[in-house]
Enzyme design. Structure first.
Site, PDB file in Angstrom:
ATOM      1  N   ASP A  11       0.885  -1.166   0.000  1.00 45.54           N
ATOM      2  CA  ASP A  11       0.000   0.000   0.000  1.00 45.54           C
ATOM      3  C   ASP A  11       0.919   1.210   0.000  1.00 45.54           C
ATOM      4  OD1 ASP A  11      -1.548   2.171   0.690  1.00 45.54           O
ATOM      5  OD2 ASP A  11      -2.592   1.170   2.337  1.00 45.54           O
ATOM      6  N   TYR A 232       0.842   0.210  15.008  1.00 41.66           N
ATOM      7  CA  TYR A 232      -0.086   0.036  13.901  1.00 41.66           C
ATOM      8  C   TYR A 232       0.352   0.848  12.689  1.00 41.66           C
ATOM      9  CZ  TYR A 232      -4.294  -0.200  11.134  1.00 41.66           C
ATOM     10  OH  TYR A 232      -5.182  -0.425  10.114  1.00 41.66           O
ATOM     11  N   LYS A 235      -3.286  -2.554   7.964  1.00 49.08           N
ATOM     12  CA  LYS A 235      -3.517  -4.000   8.026  1.00 49.08           C
ATOM     13  C   LYS A 235      -2.535  -4.705   7.089  1.00 49.08           C
ATOM     14  CE  LYS A 235      -6.187  -6.406  10.640  1.00 49.08           C
ATOM     15  NZ  LYS A 235      -5.537  -6.317  11.935  1.00 49.08           N
TER      16      LYS A 235
HETATM   17  P1  13P Z   1      -4.971  -0.361   5.073  1.00 49.07           P
HETATM   18  O1  13P Z   1      -4.088  -1.286   5.862  1.00 49.07           O
HETATM   19  O2  13P Z   1      -5.622  -1.086   3.932  1.00 49.07           O
HETATM   20  O3  13P Z   1      -4.203   0.828   4.645  1.00 49.07           O
HETATM   21  O4  13P Z   1      -6.176   0.093   5.978  1.00 49.07           O
HETATM   22  C1  13P Z   1      -5.930   0.869   7.084  1.00 49.07           C
HETATM   23  C2  13P Z   1      -7.106   1.214   7.908  1.00 49.07           C
HETATM   24  O5  13P Z   1      -6.930   1.492   9.063  1.00 49.07           O
HETATM   25  C3  13P Z   1      -8.447   1.247   7.350  1.00 49.07           C
HETATM   26  O6  13P Z   1      -9.378   1.737   8.276  1.00 49.07           O
HETATM   27 MG    MG Z   2      -3.996   2.140   3.294  1.00 48.29          MG
HETATM   28 MG    MG Z   3      -4.706  -2.089   2.325  1.00 49.67          MG
END
Ligand code: 13P
Ligand code: MG
Ligand code: MG
Ligand code: 13P
Length: 384
Positions: A11, A232, A235
Site C-alpha cells: 500500500d 499500527y 492492516k
Molecule cells: P490499510 O491497511 O488497507 O491501509 O487500511 C488501514 C485502515 O486502518 C483502514 O481503516
Molecule cells: Mg492504506
Molecule cells: Mg490495504
C-alpha cells in the site's frame, strides 16, 4: 522449465482515505516494472493489479524465491509510486515502505510477498489471491477446507493423486525472532491443524505441499506489519499463490470456501471482525473501511509467459455471496464496539483504548476499603 512466481505487494497511497490507488499511481508502478524488466531477461512476464488500496506486482522468472533483482525491481517501483502518490496528495503515501533503504530483499521491510519455485507443468494453471483490510490468517479456513476437507474438495476422495493428502507448513507469526514453523500432515493431523488455524492472528498457513509428489501447491504471505513496525501501520492485506488441477485441488474447489464469507480480523482501523467479501479484480473499498475483500486472478502459464487473468470472483454466482456478506457485515456493525464486533485487546492496532484503561485504572476504588483503612489507623492510634 523451472519457474518462480513472485508476488510482491504494498500500500503506497490511496485516493479518499484507504480506498484504492489512483490511476496515475497504478500506471507509475506498472511503467516502472515494464521499463526495467527489459534489462532483466530472466524475468519472463509480469502483471500489476490492485485490490482495495494495495498494489500487487506478480512476476514470473528463473531466479528463485527471494531473488535480489526481483525484490529490488518491486521495491524501486513502489518507491517511484510513492513519489507519484505524494505528488498527487494521496493518503498514506508510502504507507507500507517501512525501511529507508533496500537491503537485498523486501522481507521485513513492509511489502507482503508470496513466492514459489517449481518445475512448470505442461499446462500450469494457478490462482493469485490478494486481500485488503484483513491479515494473513484470513486464508486459514479457505485453505483448510480446500486441501483437507472432502466435504469441500471431492478430489480428496476422487483423484488418486490427492489420496495421500497434503503437508501444511504453519508459522507462529507472534514469534518475531526467526521463523517458528510446524509441519502437519493431512488427513492424520487435521485436528491439530484445526486447533492452530482457529487462531489466525497467531498461526498462519505459509505453504502447502502434495504428499504424493512433494510439489508445492500454495505459497501464502505471513507478514504481520505490526510485528515489523512495533505499532499500527495498516492492516497486513495478504497475497497468496495457489497451483490448481491435476495433483492439486481444482480451481472450483479452491474457490468454494469463499462462499462462506467468514468473519476475519480487519475492516475499520484494522480493529474489527468483519466478513470477507470475494470481489472482482481491481475493486475498491467502501463500507466501514471494508468489508475486508479478496480478489482472485486465475492464470495459465507456459515457459513463464502468462495469459491474461481470468477474474474468478466476477462470475454472477458471487453476487449472491456478496449480498449475504453485506448482510453479515451490517449485522455485525449493529453491535458497534461491543463484544465480538471489535478485536481483542492484543490485536487492537491503535493505542487509544490501552491509554484510556490505564488512566481509568487509577480512578478505580475497592468499596469499603477507605473505611477499613480509617478504622486501622484509629485502632493503631489507640494502642500506641
Ligand atoms: P490499510 O491497511 O488497507 O491501509 O487500511 C488501514 C485502515 O486502518 C483502514 O481503516
Ligand atoms: Mg492504506
Ligand atoms: Mg490495504
Ligand atoms: P481435469 O480432469 O480436466 O483436471 O478437471 C477436473 C476438474 O477440474 C473438475 O472440477
Amino acid at each position: 522449465m523451472k519457474i518462480t512466481l513472485s508476488v510482491i505487494k504494498a500500500d503506497i497511497g490511496s485516493i479518499g482515505g484507504h480506498i484504492c490507488p489512483s490511476q496515475r499511481l497504478l500506471e507509475t508502478v506498472e511503467r516502472h516494472v515494464l521499463q526495467y524488466r527489459y534489462d532483466m531477461p530472466f524475468i519472463r512476464d509480469s502483471y500489476v493489479g490492485f485490490t482495495g488500496d494495495d498494489i500487487a506486482i506478480l512476476m514470473t522468472h528463473t531466479r528463485g524465491p527471494g531473488a535480489e533483482p526481483i525484490h529490488k525491481l518491486a521495491w524501486d517501483a513502489f518507491v517511484a509510486g510513492t513519489a507519484e502518490a505524494k505528488a498527487q496528495g494521496l493518503y498514506g503515501a508510502g504507507q507500507d515502505l517501512l525501511k529507508d533503504a533496500f537491503s537485498g530483499n523486501v522481507r521485513g521491510m513492509g511489502p507482503a510477498t508470496a513466492e514459489m519455485e517449481f518445475e512448470e507443468r505442461a499446462n500450469e494453471p494457478f490462482l493469485f489471491f490478494a486481500a485488503d483490510k484483513t491479515d494473513p490468517g484470513a486464508y486459514n479456513l479457505p485453505l483448510y477446507l480446500a486441501f483437507a476437507d472432502p466435504m469441500t474438495t471431492p478430489g480428496l476422495m476422487l483423484a488418486p493423486s490427492m489420496a495421500k493428502g497434503f503437508k501444511f507448513v504453519v508459522m507462529d507469526v507472534a514469534h518475531t525472532d526467526g521463523d517458528r514453523i510446524i509441519e502437519l500432515n493431512t488427513p492424520e493431523d487435521i485436528y491439530d491443524l484445526a486447533a492452530l488455524l482457529r487462531d489466525g492472528e497467531r498461526y498462519v498457513v505459509e505453504s502447502i505441499w502434495s504428499r504424493a509428489t512433494g510439489e508445492q501447491a500454495v505459497a501464502a504471505c505471513t507478514t504481520r506489519l505490526h510485528n515489523i513496525a512495533g505499532t499500527y501501520t495498516g492492516k497486513d492485506d495478504p497475497v497468496m499463490l495457489v497451483r490448481v488441477q491435476k495433483n492439486f485441488p481444482a480451481t472450483g474447489e479452491v474457490l468454494a470456501p469463499y462462499a462462506i464469507g467468514p468473519y476475519v480480523a480487519g475492516g475499520m482501523r484494522g480493529s474489527h471482525n468483519m466478513p470477507l467479501m470475494p470481489v472482482a479484480l481491481n475493486s475498491n473499498i467502501s463500507y466501514f473501511d471494508g468489508p475486508p475483500v479478496v480478489s482472485c486472478a486465475a492464470f495459465a502459464m507456459h515457459d513463464g509467459k502468462l495469459t491474461e487473468p481470468a477474474d474468478a470472483f466476477a462470475h454472477p454466482f458471487w453476487n449472491t455471496v456478496r449480498d449475504r456478506v453485506a448482510d453479515k457485515a451490517m449485522e455485525m456493525r449493529r453491535q458497534g464496539f461491543f463484544g465480538a464486533a471489535m478485536l481483542p485487546m492484543a490485536e487492537l492496532e491503535y493505542t487509544g483504548i490501552t491509554e484510556k484503561l490505564h488512566a481509568l485504572d487509577a480512578r478505580f476504588t475497592i468499596r469499603g476499603e477507605a473505611q477499613k483503612l480509617q478504622r486501622r489507623k484509629v485502632s493503631a492510634a489507640g494502642t500506641g
